[in-house]
Scaffold this active site. Structure first.
Site, PDB file in Angstrom:
ATOM      1  N   GLY C 130       0.826  -1.202   0.000  1.00 32.46           N
ATOM      2  CA  GLY C 130       0.000   0.000   0.000  1.00 32.46           C
ATOM      3  C   GLY C 130       0.861   1.254   0.000  1.00 32.46           C
ATOM      4  O   GLY C 130       1.332   1.671   1.059  1.00 32.46           O
ATOM      5  N   SER C 132       0.599   4.186  -2.979  1.00 34.16           N
ATOM      6  CA  SER C 132      -0.118   5.331  -3.546  1.00 34.16           C
ATOM      7  C   SER C 132      -1.400   5.627  -2.785  1.00 34.16           C
ATOM      8  O   SER C 132      -2.065   4.728  -2.280  1.00 34.16           O
ATOM      9  CB  SER C 132      -0.493   5.058  -5.005  1.00 34.16           C
ATOM     10  N   GLU C 249      12.916  -3.727  -6.155  1.00 35.80           N
ATOM     11  CA  GLU C 249      11.842  -3.975  -7.109  1.00 35.80           C
ATOM     12  C   GLU C 249      12.316  -3.700  -8.527  1.00 35.80           C
ATOM     13  O   GLU C 249      11.835  -4.297  -9.484  1.00 35.80           O
ATOM     14  CB  GLU C 249      10.663  -3.071  -6.737  1.00 35.80           C
ATOM     15  N   GLU C 371      10.017   9.680 -15.598  1.00 38.45           N
ATOM     16  CA  GLU C 371      10.691  10.894 -15.134  1.00 38.45           C
ATOM     17  C   GLU C 371      11.453  10.628 -13.835  1.00 38.45           C
ATOM     18  O   GLU C 371      12.550  11.129 -13.633  1.00 38.45           O
ATOM     19  CB  GLU C 371       9.678  12.029 -14.923  1.00 38.45           C
TER      20      GLU C 371
END
Lengths: 307, 384, 384, 307
Positions: C130, C132, C249, C371
């Site tokens: 969890g 965002s 990740e 970005e």
């Protein structure tokens, strides 16, 4: 063997003898003998020759960082090509001449043929040596030249791997120069390297420079007679990177980058030349595509791991 | 957004000038090898420029009273398209015709107009533009060259310009210099001066580029004395004038044709060797299709000029797309030729390829870098 | 720069696991249509995940004392490569195996390790992450979900997460929440909590995506009571822990294979119709060559993990290049198939093509937008 | 005629009847009759039919903005295709049915065939009408479908132009949505549209959207039987733009953009479908390349101006 024992002296040699001024002199047609002799005397030209034939017996993977160094410093003589040629000639029992040897694999401009004494053609197991009779390309400050009447198509894979390694060296240097320039050059009150748009471009440049290095290493892994697929992966990746690296570097440098007195162009002109020599990205893509479709039942992962 | 950019048709009277113009151009370039023609708007041939002036192809948008042709942007579009697509050497009149003439018409005094414009239209007054200075780059407001107004109203100029295109061939420079305040004032206090390059105290040093050419130069000013009428437009308004000038610079069809001589030579090569495989056909078609769209976009921008607008954002959009295309062309053609390493290639084609490949980075320097143009577009989109 | 990224070779004992693993995978996917296999790491099959756990292919990098296999990143590379390149459904164990397990090993208490890790290794404890929240996007430090520590040491959690992958299938969420300070404190005062998703007060609402799947969910917390040992790592250190987790990740070979099921189906199609023109061969070869380079880059990053380093910049570089490739694949294959509009195409291939085309934007969302990644690379280059 | 007299009512009609909810309903398999009837009653379906055959006699250039509007609002029925079909049928003296007509030009999925009553094939001057027997593609929420047993290859150029115009409309809308989102969405304390990297991406998006519109207009300029080169330029440019516009829009939108309930995907799924339908960018590039090499003595400028 600790490779740094080889790499460091070679790097020092090149930095000593192959200054930007020395490159410019040779590109303008000055004599090449003194620069060449430095390489002859170094003994590195026989690095890939088997030990029992009097060489150092390095594998191509071992020698890859040396070839990349030649690209990194835009050495304007066929040092890497000669290393390959001398190894192939020795294996075939042919005595190599002392001068620089260029490798001709197609009808186009041959890298360094304008500053070579001999041309290698034929095949890896049956190399053919001829005296260099080369015709200038007319391209400004070009050391490449046309060679007629030889057939070196069978040498294209190994030549492509050499070109990929040279590109990887030059691309790494161009990356460093461009990052340094972006950190120095102030515009609108801050270094241009602080602009997000410039940072994004430099990230792309870095990605391509690293990809070129990995691609070159793939090409080198099987030695002087690379698997066709490895050569294809190597030259495709390096050529693809070469065009993008040169374009981004020049875009970041702006006007100064295309002036003759700035050193960037010594490297980017090489990148373009090597990109085209011995088959461009699309040539090698076609070769690899044919290999892949010849083995269509395999998964891509299996094809790649087995390549 | 950008709805005003629509397909336009060139007036028949402008299309009509093509045959005679084309004959004139063919005569001039007949003996030029392809790699020379590929230089196009960097190609310098003063005699050819004068010939164009005599034949009425310069000063097209200038009023007849100043020796111009009194025609409009559409006519100029046709002339530029014919010149550039053939690879004619246009550097001898390019900047005067495209930028300096319109600038003098817009901001000059009546005397300045009467003095310069007829000569520009005859191809006899060659101009360069002094903007960049060492360290300034795209940041034009940081210029440090300085002109002090003297008691007699004249100017004393000191400083240096760099990357000035064609300075060594030019009669005049229109220079952006500081006339009041300090460089901290940025855009304030800048003015445009017309500098006679034969004046004492001026040194011009060509800058050789990576292709061996010297189109750029450094220009040094050491106590250069200029008459009061050297000022063009208003004192302190130089920045505003330059911005208007740059918008004009970005509008033309010159943003499509920089690589076209190479492209045509390559097409002739493909025809000669009879190569028609799918990869070849797709590349040829893709380049043609992109060029066709860019040409119509350029014509659409020109139509906005004809309508009296100042299509700054649209021109930037077209230029950014156009230079991306122009820069991609040599990379793609190089890839194509080297994808066929056993096919004989005419050395002249290869030489042209490498010339365009090496000079291509300059395409996105002329009239603003990519980041600057995209910033203008972003502002036009309402993002800043 | 980046010289440590060099060609690496997988140890023979890791290569050796391929045949048995491959057989297990083939059995699981035999009946899955291509468009289902194309879902790969979005494909959920709890039974298959447990089977992998039983066979010893999960928890590879966890110590044996916690039920893991005690092997290293190279072994995991092989397993991931085999799973993803075949399009096996891995969502059932993916996050627990890749992120939550290593996180708990690194920051968890001995009790937490003993409780969670064996179950993760058996494929029996499914995790989601969890991070965002509505409006936060890449700006993770702006999270507003809040856990107040209670008198008994437990936590009272309120707030909302969004875009949580696989929440509806998961047993646990490792949530980044505020445990002290205010959102103005940004990275300060954040902690990671292990939330049992069966706890009262939790509502999970799946988010259907444009392909009709529901991999994401919104998760609402309303006065959710958690035991004291829900805290993983140190209070207030959540941000630092998350950054370390994200680096992990970004390191895996999963950044290469997202489009590979489509690619293989397309190659079989080309073989079936016997299409071998130059454009086809070049496209096939170009994709293979890029994938080969990416695979070696990924392996090189893995080798840095094996060497005990934390190759954050290198992993970001590989991921950005890899997702660009993965996203380009469906565009290029679509172009190729539609360039032959009179060639019969298997509907299953077309369906797979469109699925991958539509879901491809998500490839550059996982683990940081473009970005963000390029910002990390730029910092690595010394630009910020 | 002042085109706004046509465009404005058409725009209002679409905005009234073709809401995002209506699109979703049809994509989920709901009835199409009420939406279709709105277009039937509007009279616009005969906009391209010659005046003496009872139509409005618009040229394709005149009707281009109408078709773009259909794309702009992702209208999930073959309104534009039916306009074309009715004009071709009328010219051939064939009475058109009242229902939606899709145009089948190849073996792939036919745009809107899943919601059409009839299929047009044959050639512009000899159109063939058949009842729609379509097989679903299985793609989520797809209104395209497979049609067997017809040959409409000769209709590919006009169908490609329709697709280019639809793309141009959708691309323009996607540009506006994405710019608006970038201005609204705050991250790291400011709208993401203030980030230079995002601005550069949106500039590229805008360039492609404008290029698609110009390309579409080139396709429309010669009417219902477009020159092959015009059709090629149109569909190549629009397809090229479609892929880039969709990619940038989704990248800027982030996760929200791929959720079903957000409207962006209603447009980008269309962009992808239309990009592939009736020949992709490479198909049309190949066609144009063949035309160009068939005329190699011309300069590129002459070829393009004459195209």
């Amino acid at each position: 063997m600790d490779m740094s024992e080889l790499i460091d002296p070679f790097a020092r040699l090149i930095e000593d003898v192959c200054t930007p001024a020395a490159i410019r002199a040779i590109e303008q047609g000055d004599e090449t003998a003194s620069l060449w002799n430095a390489f002859v005397e170094s003994g590195f030209l026989d690095a890939l020759v088997a030990e029992d034939a009097g060489g150092a017996g390095l594998s191509l993977s071992d020698a890859a960082p040396l070839i990349a160094l030649l690209g990194r410093h835009a050495v304007p003589l066929p040092v890497a090509d000669t290393m390959i040629a001398r190894a192939l000639l020795a294996a075939a029992g042919i005595t190599a001449p002392e001068g620089p040897i260029a490798i001709a694999t197609g009808t186009g401009a041959v890298p360094f043929a304008g500053v070579a004494s001999h041309i290698l053609s034929g095949a890896p197991e049956a190399p053919v040596l001829t005296e260099a009779v080369a015709e200038a390309t007319g391209v400004h400050h070009d050391t490449d030249a046309y060679v007629a009447g030889v057939d070196g198509k069978a040498l294209r894979p190994i030549a492509a791997v050499v070109r990929a390694l040279l590109i990887s060296g030059a691309a790494g240097r161009v990356m460093e120069m461009t990052v340094a320039y972006a950190n120095e050059r102030v515009q609108f009150g801050k270094p241009i390297g602080k602009q997000q748009a410039v940072q994004q471009q430099l990230s792309l440049l870095a990605e391509q420079a690293v990809a070129a290095r990995i691609a070159g290493a793939i090409g080198a892994r099987a030695g002087l007679q690379p698997a066709l697929a490895d050569a294809a992966i190597a030259k495709h990746g390096a050529s693809l990177a070469a065009g993008q690296v040169a374009a981004i570097a020049h875009a970041v440098h702006g006007a100064i980058g295309i002036s003759e007195e700035y050193d960037l162009q010594l490297l980017t002109r090489r990148l373009h030349g090597w990109r085209l020599a011995d088959g461009s990205e699309s040539y090698w893509a076609g070769i690899l595509g044919e290999l892949r479709l010849g083995d269509a039942a395999k998964s891509s992962a299996q094809f790649i791991c087995g390549a | 957004m950008f709805e005003t950019l629509t397909l336009s048709t060139l007036p028949a009277e402008d299309e009509a000038i093509r045959p005679a113009l084309r004959a004139l151009i063919q005569e001039a370039i007949a003996d030029l090898p392809v790699h020379r023609r590929a230089r196009s708007w960097q190609g310098f041939d003063a005699a050819f420029s004068r010939k164009l002036g005599q034949a009425g192809y310069l000063g097209l948008s200038l009023p007849k009273e100043y020796g111009g042709m009194g025609r409009g942007p559409f006519t100029r579009f046709v002339v530029v398209e014919e010149l550039l697509s053939a690879g004619a050497p246009v550097a001898g009149h390019w900047i005067a015709d495209r930028q300096s003439g319109p600038l003098i018409l817009r901001y000059g005094t009546e005397e300045q107009r009467r003095f310069y414009l007829p000569r520009i239209s005859r191809g006899e007054a060659l101009f360069c533009i002094g903007m960049s200075e060492p360290g300034s780059g795209s940041d034009l407001a940081s210029v440090r060259s300085r002109a002090e107004q003297q008691a007699d109203g004249g100017w004393l100029l000191n400083g240096q310009k760099i990357w000035t295109t064609n300075a060594m061939h030019s009669d005049y420079m229109i220079a952006l210099v500081r006339t009041s305040g300090t460089s901290d004032d940025r855009q304030q206090g800048l003015s445009q001066l017309i500098v006679d390059l034969k004046a004492p105290g001026i040194t011009i040093r060509p800058i050789v580029d990576l292709t061996g050419d010297a189109h750029f130069a450094e220009v040094f000013f050491e106590d250069v004395r200029l008459a009061p009428d050297a000022l063009i437009g208003a004192e302190g308004q130089g920045w505003k004038q330059v911005v208007a000038e740059l918008a004009f610079e970005r509008s033309g069809p010159e943003r499509i044709y920089s690589s076209v001589v190479l492209m045509d030579a390559w097409v002739r090569h493909l025809d000669a060797v009879g190569r028609k495989d799918s990869a070849t056909l797709r590349l040829v078609g893709s380049l043609m299709a992109q060029q066709a769209v860019l040409r119509e976009m350029s014509l659409a921008v020109t139509a906005r000029l004809v309508a009296g607008e100042s299509p700054v954002v649209e021109a930037s959009l077209m230029k950014d797309l156009g230079t991306s295309f122009e820069q991609a062309v040599p990379q793609l053609i190089g890839d194509d030729l080297a994808a066929n390493p056993d096919e004989p290639v005419d050395p002249e084609l290869y030489r042209t390829l490498l010339y365009v490949t090496h000079i291509a980075p300059s395409f996105s320097l002329r009239g603003g870098t990519r980041e600057i143009l995209r910033g203008i577009i972003a502002r036009g989109l309402g993002l800043r």
